[in-house]
Design a protein around this motif. Structure first.
Motif, PDB file in Angstrom:
ATOM      1  N   GLU A   1       5.895   3.005  -1.845  1.00  0.00           N
ATOM      2  CA  GLU A   1       4.476   3.338  -1.993  1.00  0.00           C
ATOM      3  C   GLU A   1       3.573   2.109  -1.935  1.00  0.00           C
ATOM      4  O   GLU A   1       2.486   2.150  -1.360  1.00  0.00           O
ATOM      5  CB  GLU A   1       4.266   4.072  -3.331  1.00  0.00           C
ATOM      6  CG  GLU A   1       2.851   4.566  -3.541  1.00  0.00           C
ATOM      7  CD  GLU A   1       2.668   5.276  -4.884  1.00  0.00           C
ATOM      8  OE1 GLU A   1       1.512   5.360  -5.331  1.00  0.00           O
ATOM      9  OE2 GLU A   1       3.675   5.730  -5.459  1.00  0.00           O
ATOM     10  N   HIS A   2       4.023   0.992  -2.516  1.00  0.00           N
ATOM     11  CA  HIS A   2       3.152  -0.171  -2.657  1.00  0.00           C
ATOM     12  C   HIS A   2       3.376  -1.289  -1.636  1.00  0.00           C
ATOM     13  O   HIS A   2       2.464  -2.078  -1.392  1.00  0.00           O
ATOM     14  CB  HIS A   2       3.283  -0.755  -4.068  1.00  0.00           C
ATOM     15  CG  HIS A   2       2.731   0.126  -5.129  1.00  0.00           C
ATOM     16  ND1 HIS A   2       3.479   1.121  -5.732  1.00  0.00           N
ATOM     17  CD2 HIS A   2       1.501   0.195  -5.674  1.00  0.00           C
ATOM     18  CE1 HIS A   2       2.727   1.748  -6.625  1.00  0.00           C
ATOM     19  NE2 HIS A   2       1.524   1.205  -6.613  1.00  0.00           N
ATOM     20  N   PHE A   3       4.571  -1.385  -1.082  1.00  0.00           N
ATOM     21  CA  PHE A   3       4.882  -2.559  -0.263  1.00  0.00           C
ATOM     22  C   PHE A   3       5.279  -2.283   1.186  1.00  0.00           C
ATOM     23  O   PHE A   3       5.142  -3.163   2.045  1.00  0.00           O
ATOM     24  CB  PHE A   3       5.994  -3.381  -0.925  1.00  0.00           C
ATOM     25  CG  PHE A   3       5.620  -3.928  -2.277  1.00  0.00           C
ATOM     26  CD1 PHE A   3       4.630  -4.893  -2.407  1.00  0.00           C
ATOM     27  CD2 PHE A   3       6.254  -3.463  -3.414  1.00  0.00           C
ATOM     28  CE1 PHE A   3       4.276  -5.392  -3.651  1.00  0.00           C
ATOM     29  CE2 PHE A   3       5.903  -3.961  -4.671  1.00  0.00           C
ATOM     30  CZ  PHE A   3       4.913  -4.922  -4.785  1.00  0.00           C
ATOM     31  N   ILE A   4       5.788  -1.104   1.482  1.00  0.00           N
ATOM     32  CA  ILE A   4       6.325  -0.843   2.824  1.00  0.00           C
ATOM     33  C   ILE A   4       5.243  -0.872   3.907  1.00  0.00           C
ATOM     34  O   ILE A   4       5.455  -1.413   4.990  1.00  0.00           O
ATOM     35  CB  ILE A   4       7.115   0.489   2.860  1.00  0.00           C
ATOM     36  CG1 ILE A   4       8.505   0.285   2.259  1.00  0.00           C
ATOM     37  CG2 ILE A   4       7.248   1.027   4.278  1.00  0.00           C
ATOM     38  CD1 ILE A   4       9.425  -0.641   3.057  1.00  0.00           C
ATOM     39  N   GLN A   5       4.077  -0.325   3.636  1.00  0.00           N
ATOM     40  CA  GLN A   5       3.030  -0.225   4.654  1.00  0.00           C
ATOM     41  C   GLN A   5       2.677  -1.597   5.246  1.00  0.00           C
ATOM     42  O   GLN A   5       2.400  -1.724   6.440  1.00  0.00           O
ATOM     43  CB  GLN A   5       1.784   0.440   4.072  1.00  0.00           C
ATOM     44  CG  GLN A   5       0.718   0.710   5.127  1.00  0.00           C
ATOM     45  CD  GLN A   5      -0.498   1.420   4.549  1.00  0.00           C
ATOM     46  OE1 GLN A   5      -0.559   1.705   3.362  1.00  0.00           O
ATOM     47  NE2 GLN A   5      -1.461   1.697   5.397  1.00  0.00           N
ATOM     48  N   ALA A   6       2.720  -2.629   4.430  1.00  0.00           N
ATOM     49  CA  ALA A   6       2.333  -3.971   4.889  1.00  0.00           C
ATOM     50  C   ALA A   6       3.257  -4.503   5.983  1.00  0.00           C
ATOM     51  O   ALA A   6       2.852  -5.360   6.775  1.00  0.00           O
ATOM     52  CB  ALA A   6       2.314  -4.935   3.705  1.00  0.00           C
ATOM     53  N   TYR A   7       4.481  -4.011   6.044  1.00  0.00           N
ATOM     54  CA  TYR A   7       5.414  -4.480   7.072  1.00  0.00           C
ATOM     55  C   TYR A   7       4.964  -4.091   8.485  1.00  0.00           C
ATOM     56  O   TYR A   7       5.401  -4.702   9.452  1.00  0.00           O
ATOM     57  CB  TYR A   7       6.820  -3.939   6.820  1.00  0.00           C
ATOM     58  CG  TYR A   7       7.543  -4.622   5.687  1.00  0.00           C
ATOM     59  CD1 TYR A   7       8.222  -5.820   5.895  1.00  0.00           C
ATOM     60  CD2 TYR A   7       7.585  -4.060   4.415  1.00  0.00           C
ATOM     61  CE1 TYR A   7       8.900  -6.447   4.852  1.00  0.00           C
ATOM     62  CE2 TYR A   7       8.261  -4.682   3.377  1.00  0.00           C
ATOM     63  CZ  TYR A   7       8.897  -5.875   3.595  1.00  0.00           C
ATOM     64  OH  TYR A   7       9.580  -6.484   2.571  1.00  0.00           O
ATOM     65  N   GLY A   8       4.111  -3.103   8.605  1.00  0.00           N
ATOM     66  CA  GLY A   8       3.638  -2.676   9.909  1.00  0.00           C
ATOM     67  C   GLY A   8       2.364  -3.390  10.357  1.00  0.00           C
ATOM     68  O   GLY A   8       1.861  -3.146  11.444  1.00  0.00           O
TER      69      GLY A   8
ATOM     70  N   SER B   1      15.706  -2.485   3.686  1.00  0.00           N
ATOM     71  CA  SER B   1      15.727  -3.501   4.735  1.00  0.00           C
ATOM     72  C   SER B   1      15.883  -2.857   6.112  1.00  0.00           C
ATOM     73  O   SER B   1      15.237  -3.276   7.085  1.00  0.00           O
ATOM     74  CB  SER B   1      16.870  -4.494   4.479  1.00  0.00           C
ATOM     75  OG  SER B   1      16.995  -5.398   5.556  1.00  0.00           O
ATOM     76  N   ALA B   2      16.723  -1.828   6.195  1.00  0.00           N
ATOM     77  CA  ALA B   2      16.890  -1.095   7.460  1.00  0.00           C
ATOM     78  C   ALA B   2      15.579  -0.407   7.854  1.00  0.00           C
ATOM     79  O   ALA B   2      15.198  -0.398   9.033  1.00  0.00           O
ATOM     80  CB  ALA B   2      18.012  -0.070   7.334  1.00  0.00           C
ATOM     81  N   LEU B   3      14.877   0.140   6.859  1.00  0.00           N
ATOM     82  CA  LEU B   3      13.584   0.777   7.123  1.00  0.00           C
ATOM     83  C   LEU B   3      12.585  -0.239   7.679  1.00  0.00           C
ATOM     84  O   LEU B   3      11.856   0.039   8.635  1.00  0.00           O
ATOM     85  CB  LEU B   3      13.037   1.430   5.850  1.00  0.00           C
ATOM     86  CG  LEU B   3      11.670   2.118   5.981  1.00  0.00           C
ATOM     87  CD1 LEU B   3      11.733   3.280   6.975  1.00  0.00           C
ATOM     88  CD2 LEU B   3      11.206   2.598   4.609  1.00  0.00           C
ATOM     89  N   VAL B   4      12.579  -1.421   7.093  1.00  0.00           N
ATOM     90  CA  VAL B   4      11.695  -2.488   7.560  1.00  0.00           C
ATOM     91  C   VAL B   4      12.001  -2.825   9.017  1.00  0.00           C
ATOM     92  O   VAL B   4      11.087  -2.973   9.837  1.00  0.00           O
ATOM     93  CB  VAL B   4      11.829  -3.743   6.668  1.00  0.00           C
ATOM     94  CG1 VAL B   4      11.161  -4.953   7.305  1.00  0.00           C
ATOM     95  CG2 VAL B   4      11.245  -3.470   5.281  1.00  0.00           C
TER      96      VAL B   4
END
Length: 198
Positions: A184-191, A144-147
């Motif tokens: 790998e699968h979900f973090i990129q979409a937050y940007g 969550s902090a990364l997001v």
């Protein structure tokens, strides 16, 4: 004069989570409170449980993880949000803060009828009994902090660049396959912008 909390105030106090802002030492383009953060952690913790069960043959209780995520920062209603660099500055401060959290937990429990307390006690602070689940809640907290860092960077705020780098490293250092899968699968979409995500 010190006054102990009266019974039946627990849920009203939980409603005050929206007044406790996070990232107090950072310049924010958008403030984040612990109510919003706790929902994020609950959803991510639940996802980690599902990922564990679906892709890694595990048997984590994803629903339990979600509830633990909901309440994981509840003691900050009393303590306020202490910035991570301060909280972990040295072992003495870390130990003292753990004791303060423990007192805050007891205060919050005092806002419940006696018969209900046993249901809430284990979700207000780490417990040995559910140490494995708490590990995943901690991972969800970091994710969550990364997001938040990604969102701030996406809005042009350079203040979160170093935090993003160190947070991602601390996530990878956990060496949890479910967490790596989420990155790998979900973090990129937050940007992505809303248009880009269509």
């Amino acid at each position: 004069r010190y006054v102990k909390m009266r019974e039946n105030q627990f849920f009203a106090l939980m409603g005050r989570m929206k007044y406790i802002n996070r990232w107090g030492l950072m310049r924010n383009t958008r403030k984040e409170n612990i109510c919003e953060h706790s929902l994020d952690v609950a959803m991510i913790a639940h996802a980690l449980g599902v990922i564990n069960n679906v892709y890694f043959g595990g048997s984590l209780n994803a629903d339990r993880l979600a509830i633990m995520g909901m309440y994981h920062d509840a003691t900050e209603i009393i303590t306020g949000d202490m910035p991570t660099p301060v909280k972990y500055y040295n072992p003495l401060i870390r130990h003292a803060y753990k004791e303060v959290e423990s007192v805050a937990k007891e205060e919050l429990l005092g806002g419940l009828p006696e018969e209900m307390r046993a249901y809430y006690e284990p979700v207000l602070q780490d417990t040995e009994k559910e140490a494995v689940l708490w590990l995943y809640v901690k991972a969800a907290d970091k994710l969550s902090a990364l997001v938040k860092c990604i969102e701030e960077r996406s809005m042009g705020n350079q203040d979160f660049l170093k935090a993003e780098e160190t947070t991602l490293q601390s996530i990878l250092d956990m060496k949890l396959p479910e967490v790596n899968f989420f990155v790998e699968h979900f973090i990129q979409a937050y940007g992505l912008t809303l248009d880009e995500s269509k």
